[in-house]
Structure formats: structure tokens, C-alpha cells
Design a protein around this motif. Sequence first.
Motif, PDB file in Angstrom:
ATOM      1  N   ASN A   9       0.833  -1.185   0.000  1.00 43.99           N
ATOM      2  CA  ASN A   9       0.000   0.000   0.000  1.00 43.99           C
ATOM      3  C   ASN A   9       0.879   1.249   0.000  1.00 43.99           C
ATOM      4  OD1 ASN A   9      -1.658   2.169   0.940  1.00 43.99           O
ATOM      5  ND2 ASN A   9      -3.161   0.649   1.527  1.00 43.99           N
ATOM      6  N   SER A 101      -7.271   2.886  -5.269  1.00 46.38           N
ATOM      7  CA  SER A 101      -8.637   2.469  -4.934  1.00 46.38           C
ATOM      8  C   SER A 101      -9.011   3.022  -3.562  1.00 46.38           C
ATOM      9  CB  SER A 101      -8.724   0.947  -4.927  1.00 46.38           C
ATOM     10  OG  SER A 101      -7.958   0.433  -3.856  1.00 46.38           O
ATOM     11  N   SER A 103     -10.429   1.505  -1.205  1.00 45.29           N
ATOM     12  CA  SER A 103     -10.091   0.565  -0.131  1.00 45.29           C
ATOM     13  C   SER A 103      -8.619   0.705   0.260  1.00 45.29           C
ATOM     14  CB  SER A 103     -10.395  -0.866  -0.568  1.00 45.29           C
ATOM     15  OG  SER A 103      -9.650  -1.174  -1.726  1.00 45.29           O
ATOM     16  N   VAL A 106      -8.329   3.908   2.400  1.00 44.81           N
ATOM     17  CA  VAL A 106      -8.916   3.746   3.746  1.00 44.81           C
ATOM     18  C   VAL A 106      -8.044   2.820   4.584  1.00 44.81           C
ATOM     19  CG1 VAL A 106     -10.898   2.848   5.010  1.00 44.81           C
ATOM     20  CG2 VAL A 106     -11.254   4.243   2.981  1.00 44.81           C
ATOM     21  N   LEU A 107      -7.577   1.736   3.974  1.00 46.18           N
ATOM     22  CA  LEU A 107      -6.698   0.815   4.695  1.00 46.18           C
ATOM     23  C   LEU A 107      -5.390   1.521   5.065  1.00 46.18           C
ATOM     24  CD1 LEU A 107      -6.959  -2.169   5.498  1.00 46.18           C
ATOM     25  CD2 LEU A 107      -5.555  -2.736   3.530  1.00 46.18           C
ATOM     26  N   GLY A 232     -16.514  -4.023   8.816  1.00 42.40           N
ATOM     27  CA  GLY A 232     -16.752  -4.050   7.368  1.00 42.40           C
ATOM     28  C   GLY A 232     -17.748  -2.975   6.943  1.00 42.40           C
ATOM     29  N   PHE A 235     -16.094   0.307   7.165  1.00 46.39           N
ATOM     30  CA  PHE A 235     -15.060   0.389   6.123  1.00 46.39           C
ATOM     31  C   PHE A 235     -15.688   0.792   4.784  1.00 46.39           C
ATOM     32  CE2 PHE A 235     -11.861  -0.993   3.135  1.00 46.39           C
ATOM     33  CZ  PHE A 235     -10.670  -0.800   3.809  1.00 46.39           C
ATOM     34  N   ARG A 236     -16.781   0.149   4.455  1.00 49.55           N
ATOM     35  CA  ARG A 236     -17.459   0.486   3.197  1.00 49.55           C
ATOM     36  C   ARG A 236     -17.957   1.926   3.212  1.00 49.55           C
ATOM     37  NH1 ARG A 236     -19.048  -2.870  -0.895  1.00 49.55           N
ATOM     38  NH2 ARG A 236     -20.541  -1.263  -1.444  1.00 49.55           N
ATOM     39  N   MET A 239     -15.046   4.123   2.568  1.00 52.04           N
ATOM     40  CA  MET A 239     -14.702   4.085   1.138  1.00 52.04           C
ATOM     41  C   MET A 239     -15.632   4.990   0.339  1.00 52.04           C
ATOM     42  SD  MET A 239     -14.045   0.023   0.568  1.00 52.04           S
ATOM     43  CE  MET A 239     -14.362   0.119  -1.182  1.00 52.04           C
TER      44      MET A 239
END
Lengths: 491, 357
Positions: A9, A101, A103, A106-107, A232, A235-236, A239
Motif C-alpha cells: 500500500n 482504490s 479501499s 482507507v486501509l 466491514g 469500512f465500506r 470508502m
Amino acid sequence: MSAGIGVPNAMWWVQAKLMGGAGRITLYGFVWLFLVVLGSAGARYALRDELPTFAVDVIVKMLAGAQLVLVILWACNSIFRAMVRDVDSTMLESHRLSPMSASAVVLGYMVGPFLPVLVFFAINVVAGLFLLRSVGISPVDWLAGNGFLLALAPMTWIVTVLLGIGRKKPFNPLLALFLIGSFGAPLFVVPGLGIFSGAFAGVVAGSYLFGAPIIEPAPEIALIGVALIMTGIWFRAAMRKFHRPDLPAFGVWRAFGLLLIWLAFAAAPLLFVAYADQATLDAMGSVVGELFEHGFIVNSLAATMDASIVMALFPIGAVAFARVRAVDGRTHGRGTRTWLTGSGPAVAAALLLWLAAVDRRGVPAQTLFLTWTAVAASLVTVESAIVLRGLNNKPAVRLVVTIVLFLWAAPLLTDLWYREYQQAMSEMRRELPATVISGFSPFGSVWKLFAREGASLIPGVAAQVGIALIYASTAHRALQKRGAGIAVGRM
Amino acid sequence: MSRRCLRVIARHRVPFILPTSFASRRRGQRVLIGINMGITAEPPSADSPLAVVEQLRVEFGPIVAVRDVSLTLHAGDLVGLIGPNGAGKTTLLRAMAGLQAPTAGRTAIMGMDVLGRDRTVRRHVGFAPDSPPVYADLTVYDFLMFIGYCYDLDATTATERIDFWLEQLWLTDKRSAKIATLSRGMRQRITIARTLVPNPNVILLDEPSAGLDPAGRIEFRKVLASLRDQGKALIVSSHILADLEEYCTHIAILEAGTFKQFGRAKEMHGRAAGRRKYQLKVAGGGERLGNVLGAINGVTDVAHLDGAWTFEYDEDPSRAAELLRDLIGRDVAVALFTPMDDSLEHVYMRAGVKQVD
């Protein structure tokens, strides 16, 4: 994910660079290891007159405290500071411009800003394991606690990311988490509150670390499952906020789903107590019996209702946004989803279903009906207000906060103040029952449900319904006016 | 250009700009140098537009910042965007870059919706805002390396591109300097480098030369002209009209969120394609000169102002020389014969753009 950089990342790479690079992180790791060894040796020496097991217990508890501080406080604070830095320097927009992306970004924010902390965490785990084994104590609780903490903490991290990624000024949830953690009772009265924020997970994992588990491993494992699902969901949402900060974090369906999950968490223990037969309750011991005797169901009902009203703002906001977007259907050629336009009261219907489920054991049906009516009316008011703001292309957050803080809470607070005043003037010793004033807000209506006494709810509820009607008709007219000439379907 | 850069280009055929002296290009002919190695694998087609803006509208409450703007950019288009403060230039560029969701309308880059879920579109659009977004605690090289990684460049390609652009933007000696220690002008150059390292096809620059020193501006003009000649599509917002005049193919004057004027730069300067305005002064008044000029084939728009005659004629210098010979042959006592252009400042002022209160 970036293919050519040897790390998964790019965000992690830059965060490590901002911390001084791998060399400095390694140096910090060695310094931390040195401090842990030094502290352990010092504590062993200082407590040399005590039993070795006592000394180790003290050191391990210190390490347990450090683990909580590292993984919850330090980590969340690091994420918050990274968000503030990137929002202020507009680097967050730079990330939006790049093809990374959502994700990955965010990660990157979720783990990147506190990479050294994970090194410290691992050193502490090994140190605790070594110390416990050195005196023959089983390290199972220690390892389980650390495992639970590492499995559950990501929810607090992602909540911190979510509260920063779509805002002009990131919000640090640490204070709220601390307050919730400090007052443990709400976690059990309104379980959804603790579970949604991650605080409940932290408390449970901490109890293992300190060697006094508050729940058995099996529910704990179930809790990990729930926490992962919630992680989850957040997280979404993060995103989505990264990709389109102008859109709500939750779509309509996901927001409704969130409300239902919340209601499930909040209602499960209440439903259990309400519907379990007396023999089961007796078998569970005196605690549940005592809670029941003291109006546990009604009190929990009131507390959960209040929290649920606020929680319902997610789907309310999503529906209101969908309505406005339906009118602006020309944007990106979006069609109209006519079914959305009448779905506002569905939120209140969800609450009604739940209320019906707990209408047991002494809750007066008429009071319950009136309370629900007040809640439904207040939700319609908020939705209409959001629609009106949305049609003017203005953010509605401030308006909603104003409604929640002042319009909803003010009658209740006024009533409380009025009764205190009356009590002081008449030098009465007994508490006065709630007056008709409380009924003029949803929080007040719920409070009257909680109090189960006092003047009628009818005038207040009627006023709330009247306000809701005015707002709803104004919003409807505004929608029609704005929608004129645009193919938006039936409104 | 250093020998190292030339070696890099020769070895890898890096598609970046070359100064005009190195590029074998003729007037009116765009030449792509090298083959793209990076993420934009194919040079854009000359026919299909690189960017299409359709009825873009951005509202902030009651304020309409961008009012139903439509625009199409092809390869080699370089649009100078001018207008008063608050006209909506930055909002338009942000909406085109996908940083500002429009109230209505859409922007497509290389046929893809800029706000679509497919983030591939981000590879094709570069945006440099007026306030440089940088990680001040990183060195210049590390920051640009991070940008390269964000665009999936491998380390070798990223390093080569970074070195190239640092040289182009006179930042080579600041390669290892912390960004926090650099001036605003230097940071502005880093922002430009940040935009160009990924090699996008559509480049949006908001006040790019605001913080640059005079020498930097001159070099930057060359950079922009070279990007234009490579077939990129650019929009440059600037208040420095003299700069825009030199390299823009189109000029757009934005007022209150809408294009007050938009057209090819030459036409905006007051001349039709292939035509040019000339000024003529003659000794002894020459009151009858209007009839003479009007009778010459190709001369149009004859006017007499402040003792001088103006008219439009072919822009080809040899044709202008023939005209001069013709006039002298007709016993016209020519005292002054010169081509003339309205400066962009004149065009802007003539447009009567209102200042925003």
C-alpha cells in the motif's frame, strides 16, 4: 494496490516515510524493547521482597494497560492526526485525484499512521508471555486478551477514519469513546451503543488482559464476529465517503440495515427478559430478577428508544438525500426511484415493530402508542427539514444537531427545571411528576414513558404531529416546485 | 537539458516533452516524441475528444458557481481560462477533475465519467490547484516518488520521470530538500511536477504561474507549449494574460459561472482564421485612401481612426509585402505599414467583464 513498490500500500509507504522511514521505526522498536526490559527488571527488583508471582502480576498488568493505550488511544490519535494533516494540506484531495482504490486509501489511513505501535504491541506480547511463563502462570488469558484486542480494535480505528475522511474538520471520537467506557452502564442498558462504537469490545478485551474476564470465551468469539461485520460496514462507509464526499456514507438500503442491526443489538437482551418464562429468569439468579423488579425493561426501553431516535438519522438522511436527488434526476442521467419518496415513515415503522415486541410486562399500551407517534412525528420533521436544506443545496448537519439538541431536548429540560423550581419554592420533599411540557418533544415523551406517571402526553404529541405536518407539506411543495419540468416520475 | 536526461529518453523513449529546439516539428503539425511507456499506453486519437463537459452546473446554496457550461477538448487544445475573481474558474476546474460534484451535468475524460466508480479515469486527468498540496515533512524526491507509487509506476520509471521533471522545472538541486524548507514558488513547481509525473492526457492547471519568478514563468511557458504540441489537452487558469497570449490555442472568458466569450485565440484577438489586422499611415492625410483600399482584392473591414487606416488582409507576410508594393505603385505615400493585434488584455477589457462584488 501499488505493484511496483514492494509494499502492499502506497499509503503505508508514505506514512512510514513521514515517521522517518524504516530505520527510525526499527530504532524506536529497540528503544521500546529496552524500556520494557528495564521496566520489568526494575519492577522485579523493587518488589524483590514480595512473591515472584505478585511482581510479575504487577508488571503484566502494567503491560496490559500499555496495550490498551497503544492500540486504542495512541492508534486512534495517530489516525486522527494523520487525517487532520491531510485535510489541512489538501493531500486528501490529492489522493482522490489519484487512481488509488478507495479501499487502499482507507486501509492506508487505518493502519499506516501507527505502524511503530504495532511493533511495540508485539514486543509487549512477547514480554508478557516470557514473564508469565517464568513464574509458571498460564499465559492463556494474556494471549486471548491480546488476540481479542487486536481483533476488535480495528473497529475503533475505522470509526476514527470514517469521522475524518468526509469532513472539512475531522472529528476525534476518542473523548466519546472514553466517556462511554467510563460509564459502563450504558453499554449494557443500550448494547448497540457500545457495540457500534467499538467501546464494548475494548472493555471486554481489556477484562481479559487484566485477568478478570467479564464474559465467557464463546460470547467473546461471537462478539469478534459482530465487530468484524461492523468493521466491514464502517469500512465500506469510509470508502464511499472517500470516493464521493458529497454523498451520504450510507445508501438507503444499507442505512435501513444499519438501523435494524442497531435495533437487534439494543432489543435482544430486552426481548429475552421480556419473553423468557419466569422459571428461566429465576434460574438466571437474582441479578435479572432484581433488574426486572426495578423496572429494567421500561428503563432500558426508554434509554434504547432515545438512542434509536438518533440512530435513525442515518436512514432518514439517506432517504431525504434520495428524494432530493430524485428531483435532480438530470444529474448523471439518474432516474427517479419513486418508491423512495414515501419511505420516510418506514423508519418509524421499524421502531413501532420493535416497540410492539417489547409491549409486555406492565408497559401501558396507550403511553406506548403516543410515544411512538411522537417519535414518528419527530423523524418526519427531521426528514422534511433535511429535504428542504438539500433542495437549497445546503448541508443539513447543523440543522439536525440543532433539532436534536434543542427542539427535542429543550421541553424535557424545561420541565425538569420547572419541577426543580416548584419543588424548591414549595419545599416539598417528594419529587414532582413530569408535567405536560415534557410531552412536547420525543425525548420528553420517552421520559414520560420511563417515568410512567404525570400529566397526559396528548397535547405535546399533538403539537409534535402538527409541526411534522407543517414541515412535511412545506417540503412536499418545495419538491413539487423544484421538480417542475423535470422528468422525475410520480412524487 | 543534461546529458543524463537525454540518455534516459534515448534508452527508454520516455514520452515527455522536449524543448522546441530538440523537437522536429513544423508549424501546424503536432509531433509525438517517443512512445508512452507508462499508464497512458496509447496516444489519444486526434478525432475523439479527450474531455467533454456537458451542461455542467455547480451550485453552492443560492450561488451558482458554474452555470451550464459545455466544453470539448481535443488533443493539442490549450485553453486559457480567464475571468475576474469569483467567476467560477477554480470550481469549473475542480468539477472537471472530479473533486467537486456538480449539481447537474457531467464531465467525461477519454469517454469515462470523471465521477464514475472506475478509477482508471484518474490516470488520464491531472489537476494542479492554486494552493500546493504536499507532504511538507517529506523530501521533494520522496513526495514525487509517493505520487508515482499512487499511479502504479514502478520505481525505475518513477525515478526517471521525477528526475526529468525536476530538471525541467529547475528543481534538481532541491531533490533532497525537505518541502517544508522551500518557498511558495518552489512548492508551486513541485505541484506542477506532481501533476505531470503520472503523464495525464488532460491537464488542468489553476493559477500555475502565480508563485513563479520571471525566469520560471518563461521556462514554464515552454513546458506548456511542448505539452500542447505532444497532443495533451490543457486548461490553464491565470490572471497573467501575457503568458496565456503566447501559448493558448483557445481563450475562454468566464463571468458569473458562464462563458462570456470562447473561441480560438486568433479569433479572439480580433481576426478571422488566416486573416490579420493591419495599420496604415500615409503622409499628407490620404482621405481618399479608403476608396483605394476598398478596391483592392482581399482587403476588408477598412476603417479610419485617429489619422490611421486599419483593415484586414491575408496574414501571410509575403502577401502583405505584395500589398505594400501595390500601394506604393499606386503612389500612396506610405509612412507606416504594420500588422497589429489586440492584446489579450484589450480583448478582456473589451469583453466588458463585470467584477464580482
